[in-house]
Design a protein around this motif. Sequence first.
Motif, PDB file in Angstrom:
ATOM      1  N   VAL A 188      25.097  40.316  54.459  1.00 40.70           N
ATOM      2  CA  VAL A 188      23.745  39.843  54.763  1.00 40.70           C
ATOM      3  C   VAL A 188      23.846  38.395  55.212  1.00 40.70           C
ATOM      4  CG1 VAL A 188      21.493  39.254  53.761  1.00 40.70           C
ATOM      5  CG2 VAL A 188      22.572  41.435  53.201  1.00 40.70           C
ATOM      6  N   ALA A 189      23.167  38.098  56.316  1.00 36.18           N
ATOM      7  CA  ALA A 189      23.104  36.721  56.811  1.00 36.18           C
ATOM      8  C   ALA A 189      22.082  35.964  55.973  1.00 36.18           C
ATOM      9  CB  ALA A 189      22.695  36.707  58.279  1.00 36.18           C
ATOM     10  N   VAL A 190      22.411  34.711  55.633  1.00 35.05           N
ATOM     11  CA  VAL A 190      21.503  33.905  54.822  1.00 35.05           C
ATOM     12  C   VAL A 190      21.336  32.518  55.438  1.00 35.05           C
ATOM     13  CG1 VAL A 190      21.985  35.130  52.665  1.00 35.05           C
ATOM     14  CG2 VAL A 190      23.374  33.153  53.276  1.00 35.05           C
ATOM     15  N   ASP A 191      20.190  31.902  55.118  1.00 33.01           N
ATOM     16  CA  ASP A 191      19.936  30.534  55.573  1.00 33.01           C
ATOM     17  C   ASP A 191      20.538  29.541  54.590  1.00 33.01           C
ATOM     18  OD1 ASP A 191      18.151  30.342  53.404  1.00 33.01           O
ATOM     19  OD2 ASP A 191      16.372  30.580  54.659  1.00 33.01           O
ATOM     20  N   ASP A 192      20.275  28.260  54.789  1.00 34.01           N
ATOM     21  CA  ASP A 192      20.857  27.221  53.932  1.00 34.01           C
ATOM     22  C   ASP A 192      20.405  27.300  52.481  1.00 34.01           C
ATOM     23  OD1 ASP A 192      22.260  26.246  56.082  1.00 34.01           O
ATOM     24  OD2 ASP A 192      20.789  24.693  56.565  1.00 34.01           O
TER      25      ASP A 192
END
Length: 162
Positions: free
Chosen positions: A111-115
């Motif tokens: 899963v791609a995640v933000d900061d």
Amino acid sequence: MAGKDRQLTLRFLAEPADVNFGGKVHGGAVMKWIDLAAYAAAAGWSGKYCITVYAGGIRFVKPIHVGNIVEVTGKVIYTGTTSMHIAIDVKAGDPKESERHLTTHCIVIMVAVDDDGNPISVPEWIPTTADDIRLRDSAMRLMDMRKRIGAEMEAHVKPSVV
């Protein structure tokens, strides 16, 4: 650039530090390599930092020997809104020869995640060949199976009150 490269291969030599008590490469070392390739494939596809949320169906087909050249290939086979299903093949063989044999296979979901660690959208992957459609359809069937297995596993993580 995100959404362009759906496959990559890591190549390296299996080292003596990777050996288990039986003299072959330790399964834990192979699992680490799988996670590294899955991350690299997912980050390359999404252009984002990615985390592993699932690794399953790991099949150790043949042993890897110290000194073998190892190729760990990760390929995007399905994308959701924030997730990517990565098919992983591990192949190995004598570096003096061109032949590599399949040693391990599995599916990893990233899963791609933000900061802040929140899921973030990824580019959609659309299959174009018959083989890619077959892989995508397989990933979708596996998703349904994991949901059913997850429901069964609830009994193990939430014991009944007597």
